[in-house]
Design a protein around this motif. Structure first.
Motif, PDB file in Angstrom:
ATOM      1  N   ALA A   1      -6.624  45.281  -8.101  1.00 21.64           N
ATOM      2  CA  ALA A   1      -5.207  45.508  -7.814  1.00 21.64           C
ATOM      3  C   ALA A   1      -4.992  46.216  -6.478  1.00 21.64           C
ATOM      4  CB  ALA A   1      -4.578  46.332  -8.943  1.00 21.64           C
ATOM      5  N   ASP A   2      -5.980  47.026  -6.048  1.00 18.91           N
ATOM      6  CA  ASP A   2      -5.831  47.748  -4.789  1.00 18.91           C
ATOM      7  C   ASP A   2      -5.933  46.836  -3.573  1.00 18.91           C
ATOM      8  OD1 ASP A   2      -8.493  47.294  -5.530  1.00 18.91           O
ATOM      9  OD2 ASP A   2      -9.221  48.894  -4.225  1.00 18.91           O
TER      10      ASP A   2
ATOM     11  N   ALA B   1       0.758  54.258 -12.427  1.00 15.39           N
ATOM     12  CA  ALA B   1      -0.223  53.427 -13.125  1.00 15.39           C
ATOM     13  C   ALA B   1      -0.656  52.261 -12.234  1.00 15.39           C
ATOM     14  CB  ALA B   1       0.359  52.892 -14.432  1.00 15.39           C
ATOM     15  N   PRO B   2      -1.951  51.948 -12.204  1.00 19.99           N
ATOM     16  CA  PRO B   2      -2.402  50.800 -11.403  1.00 19.99           C
ATOM     17  C   PRO B   2      -1.887  49.492 -11.973  1.00 19.99           C
ATOM     18  CG  PRO B   2      -4.181  51.631 -12.783  1.00 19.99           C
ATOM     19  CD  PRO B   2      -3.051  52.615 -12.906  1.00 19.99           C
ATOM     20  N   LEU B   3      -1.739  48.498 -11.119  1.00 23.21           N
ATOM     21  CA  LEU B   3      -1.283  47.194 -11.581  1.00 23.21           C
ATOM     22  C   LEU B   3      -2.315  46.587 -12.531  1.00 23.21           C
ATOM     23  CD1 LEU B   3       0.014  45.753  -8.179  1.00 23.21           C
ATOM     24  CD2 LEU B   3       1.370  46.719 -10.040  1.00 23.21           C
ATOM     25  N   PRO B   4      -1.872  45.887 -13.577  1.00 21.29           N
ATOM     26  CA  PRO B   4      -2.806  45.356 -14.584  1.00 21.29           C
ATOM     27  C   PRO B   4      -3.505  44.076 -14.125  1.00 21.29           C
ATOM     28  CG  PRO B   4      -0.571  44.754 -15.184  1.00 21.29           C
ATOM     29  CD  PRO B   4      -0.461  45.619 -13.942  1.00 21.29           C
ATOM     30  N   TYR B   5      -4.069  44.102 -12.925  1.00 19.49           N
ATOM     31  CA  TYR B   5      -4.777  42.938 -12.393  1.00 19.49           C
ATOM     32  C   TYR B   5      -6.126  43.388 -11.858  1.00 19.49           C
ATOM     33  CZ  TYR B   5       0.097  41.395 -12.248  1.00 19.49           C
ATOM     34  OH  TYR B   5       1.400  41.129 -12.551  1.00 19.49           O
ATOM     35  N   SER B   6      -7.048  42.452 -11.799  1.00 19.94           N
ATOM     36  CA  SER B   6      -8.340  42.768 -11.204  1.00 19.94           C
ATOM     37  C   SER B   6      -8.166  42.961  -9.699  1.00 19.94           C
ATOM     38  CB  SER B   6      -9.339  41.636 -11.476  1.00 19.94           C
ATOM     39  OG  SER B   6      -8.880  40.418 -10.918  1.00 19.94           O
TER      40      SER B   6
ATOM     41  N   ALA C   1      -0.202  26.828  -6.264  1.00 24.12           N
ATOM     42  CA  ALA C   1      -1.414  26.555  -7.037  1.00 24.12           C
ATOM     43  C   ALA C   1      -2.364  27.744  -7.094  1.00 24.12           C
ATOM     44  CB  ALA C   1      -2.122  25.345  -6.443  1.00 24.12           C
ATOM     45  N   ASP C   2      -2.361  28.606  -6.082  1.00 27.35           N
ATOM     46  CA  ASP C   2      -3.307  29.722  -6.043  1.00 27.35           C
ATOM     47  C   ASP C   2      -2.789  30.978  -6.738  1.00 27.35           C
ATOM     48  OD1 ASP C   2      -5.079  28.207  -4.585  1.00 27.35           O
ATOM     49  OD2 ASP C   2      -4.333  28.907  -2.644  1.00 27.35           O
ATOM     50  N   PHE C   3      -1.638  30.891  -7.380  1.00 28.67           N
ATOM     51  CA  PHE C   3      -1.005  32.079  -7.931  1.00 28.67           C
ATOM     52  C   PHE C   3      -1.909  32.798  -8.947  1.00 28.67           C
ATOM     53  CE2 PHE C   3       1.714  34.269 -10.988  1.00 28.67           C
ATOM     54  CZ  PHE C   3       2.522  35.028 -10.156  1.00 28.67           C
ATOM     55  N   PHE C   4      -2.449  32.051  -9.910  1.00 33.01           N
ATOM     56  CA  PHE C   4      -3.246  32.684 -10.967  1.00 33.01           C
ATOM     57  C   PHE C   4      -4.569  33.223 -10.423  1.00 33.01           C
ATOM     58  CE2 PHE C   4      -0.345  30.009 -13.359  1.00 33.01           C
ATOM     59  CZ  PHE C   4       0.033  30.840 -14.404  1.00 33.01           C
ATOM     60  N   SER C   5      -5.163  32.529  -9.477  1.00 33.44           N
ATOM     61  CA  SER C   5      -6.428  33.011  -8.921  1.00 33.44           C
ATOM     62  C   SER C   5      -6.230  34.271  -8.085  1.00 33.44           C
ATOM     63  CB  SER C   5      -7.079  31.918  -8.066  1.00 33.44           C
ATOM     64  OG  SER C   5      -6.243  31.569  -6.971  1.00 33.44           O
ATOM     65  N   VAL C   6      -5.082  34.398  -7.408  1.00 34.45           N
ATOM     66  CA  VAL C   6      -4.806  35.610  -6.625  1.00 34.45           C
ATOM     67  C   VAL C   6      -4.739  36.832  -7.536  1.00 34.45           C
ATOM     68  CG1 VAL C   6      -3.021  36.801  -5.293  1.00 34.45           C
ATOM     69  CG2 VAL C   6      -3.682  34.474  -4.681  1.00 34.45           C
ATOM     70  N   PHE C   7      -4.094  36.691  -8.685  1.00 34.00           N
ATOM     71  CA  PHE C   7      -3.940  37.818  -9.596  1.00 34.00           C
ATOM     72  C   PHE C   7      -5.104  37.940 -10.584  1.00 34.00           C
ATOM     73  CE2 PHE C   7       0.391  37.168  -8.126  1.00 34.00           C
ATOM     74  CZ  PHE C   7       0.833  38.472  -7.929  1.00 34.00           C
ATOM     75  N   GLY C   8      -5.991  36.985 -10.585  1.00 36.77           N
ATOM     76  CA  GLY C   8      -7.153  37.061 -11.466  1.00 36.77           C
ATOM     77  C   GLY C   8      -6.802  36.964 -12.928  1.00 36.77           C
ATOM     78  N   VAL C   9      -5.807  36.138 -13.267  1.00 36.06           N
ATOM     79  CA  VAL C   9      -5.383  35.980 -14.661  1.00 36.06           C
ATOM     80  C   VAL C   9      -5.413  34.500 -15.020  1.00 36.06           C
ATOM     81  CG1 VAL C   9      -3.952  38.052 -14.638  1.00 36.06           C
ATOM     82  CG2 VAL C   9      -2.953  35.861 -13.980  1.00 36.06           C
ATOM     83  N   ALA C  10      -5.392  34.231 -16.319  1.00 41.57           N
ATOM     84  CA  ALA C  10      -5.367  32.858 -16.812  1.00 41.57           C
ATOM     85  C   ALA C  10      -4.035  32.597 -17.498  1.00 41.57           C
ATOM     86  CB  ALA C  10      -6.514  32.654 -17.806  1.00 41.57           C
ATOM     87  N   PRO C  11      -3.562  31.380 -17.478  1.00 42.83           N
ATOM     88  CA  PRO C  11      -2.297  31.062 -18.152  1.00 42.83           C
ATOM     89  C   PRO C  11      -2.409  31.270 -19.661  1.00 42.83           C
ATOM     90  CG  PRO C  11      -3.402  29.067 -17.496  1.00 42.83           C
ATOM     91  CD  PRO C  11      -4.162  30.176 -16.879  1.00 42.83           C
TER      92      PRO C  11
END
Length: 207
Positions: A129-130, A122-127, A191-201
């Protein structure tokens, strides 16, 4: 169209095909018998027997025609299923054992596939992801390891290859102050953690 409707349509179409096939076989035999009677002078009462001998095994020809028609596989599947049900009905103990074995096998296979799919397929649930990669240090003797904080800082400051770089330090915490204390997963992130994975807290905001 429901499966039951398709089934009845298949049964009716099969009857029509059987009737058409018998008519075609009778026509060919009649034409062959007439040819023997007219061209070779065979007596009419013996012409049909001669036509049957020349035509070959009628039952085998009909079976070959059935195997070529649409739905033949469904017919064979239905016959095999009926024979299997009859055999199992004669031996209830064996039938129960076979059903339980199949159920356990299917259940185990499904469970294993679910785990493999979740972990590997299954692909990772992030924008995008590849495009996510994990960066590690590679020591000649110790092998791969996590980056040291200073190394990560140098990578973050001199990054020219990645759109963004983020780091995390993963550990466990004991959650107290609730009805039942629990051990929870926790991590310190940059600080860039959420932007790297394309998710919001889930709660709060990113400074």
């Amino acid at each position: 169209m429901s499966r039951l409707t398709r089934f009845f349509r298949h049964v009716l179409r099969r009857r029509d095909e059987e009737a058409s096939m018998h008519e075609e076989m009778a026509y060919h035999l009649e034409m062959r018998a007439r040819q023997f009677a007219e061209d070779e002078g065979v007596a009419p009462e013996k012409a049909r027997d001669a036509a049957l001998r020349r035509f070959g095994n009628v039952a085998r020809v009909q079976e070959e025609a059935r195997s070529e028609r649409t739905g033949a596989r469904l017919d064979r599947l239905g016959k095999d299923l009926l024979l299997s049900l009859r055999a199992l009905g004669k031996a209830p103990g064996y039938a129960l054992t076979a059903i339980l074995t199949l159920a356990l096998g299917v259940g185990a296979t499904t469970a294993v596939y679910s785990v493999i799919h979740a972990l590997l397929l299954a692909p990772l649930p992030y924008s995008a992801a590849d495009r996510l990669v994990e960066i590690q240090s590679l020591h000649p003797e110790q092998g791969a390891s996590d980056l040291a904080p200073a190394t990560f800082g140098d990578l973050h400051e001199g990054n020219n290859s990645f759109a963004a770089v983020a780091g995390q330090y993963y550990y466990y915490l004991n959650l107290t102050g609730v009805e039942d204390a629990a051990r929870v997963n926790s991590a310190d992130v940059t600080a860039d953690f959420f932007s790297v994975f394309g998710v919001a807290p889930l709660r709060g905001r990113i400074w």
